[in-house]
Design an enzyme around this catalytic site. Sequence first.
Site, PDB file in Angstrom:
ATOM      1  N   HIS A  17      57.762  14.724  36.421  1.00 41.87           N
ATOM      2  CA  HIS A  17      58.288  14.475  35.072  1.00 41.87           C
ATOM      3  C   HIS A  17      59.811  14.621  35.055  1.00 41.87           C
ATOM      4  CE1 HIS A  17      54.125  16.037  33.676  1.00 41.87           C
ATOM      5  NE2 HIS A  17      54.147  14.733  33.433  1.00 41.87           N
ATOM      6  N   LYS A  41      42.265  14.602  26.280  1.00 43.88           N
ATOM      7  CA  LYS A  41      42.416  15.767  27.164  1.00 43.88           C
ATOM      8  C   LYS A  41      42.498  17.047  26.329  1.00 43.88           C
ATOM      9  CE  LYS A  41      45.478  13.275  30.397  1.00 43.88           C
ATOM     10  NZ  LYS A  41      46.899  13.187  30.806  1.00 43.88           N
ATOM     11  N   ARG A  90      53.508   6.098  39.280  1.00 40.18           N
ATOM     12  CA  ARG A  90      53.337   6.511  40.684  1.00 40.18           C
ATOM     13  C   ARG A  90      52.551   5.477  41.469  1.00 40.18           C
ATOM     14  NH1 ARG A  90      50.931  11.928  38.438  1.00 40.18           N
ATOM     15  NH2 ARG A  90      50.181  10.239  37.127  1.00 40.18           N
ATOM     16  N   SER A 127      50.012  16.526  36.820  1.00 42.87           N
ATOM     17  CA  SER A 127      49.679  17.797  36.149  1.00 42.87           C
ATOM     18  C   SER A 127      48.236  18.201  36.422  1.00 42.87           C
ATOM     19  CB  SER A 127      49.879  17.672  34.641  1.00 42.87           C
ATOM     20  OG  SER A 127      51.226  17.445  34.343  1.00 42.87           O
TER      21      SER A 127
END
Length: 166
Positions: A17, A41, A90, A127
């Site tokens: 991040h 989440k 990514r 994360s």
Amino acid sequence: MSIAVYPGSFDPVTLGHVDVVRRAARIFDQVVVAVATNSSKRPLLSRDERVGLVRAATADLPSVRVEPVEGLLVDFCRGIGADVLVKGLRGGSDLDAELPMAFMNRHLTGIETVFLPADRSVIHIASSLVKDVARHGGRVEDLVPAGVVEVLRARLADERAGAGRA
Ligand code: PNS
């Protein structure tokens, strides 16, 4: 003046991040990191903890500020006059997850999303993986900014205590 919003759950903030924030800060006049809630989440860290850790990790960047966001991200963007959303990528699975949100946000208010490719040095960091490694006793100190590990360990201990009671 260009204002970019970089949204996410940041549960917890990682070096990946921080790489995106630093790169965005070189492109846009102002970057606002929006600590939001992903309704799919359940966060481990509280919103205040997540905001505080992102603030600490970006404190050396004068054009960056960090705000909690309630409700729709596009309403927050409109409220602060933001021009664009920024997201890090990514790989292909990130794009698959991000494109529907980019399309929906553009549908809602016309705001565009700019994707920044992650630096190769942080491409393995997520994360969710940081939490999983930490949960199983692995070392995460080199994956997250200073101060994150202590909060993460405390919340994982709470989680274990809660699980023990169940
Ligand atoms: O880091 P994440 O969990 O991938 O971030 C997702 C997040 C928080 C940016 C997204 O869930 C979001 O924008 N939430 C705020 C509510 C909202 O605007 N939902 C519609 C998204 S198209």
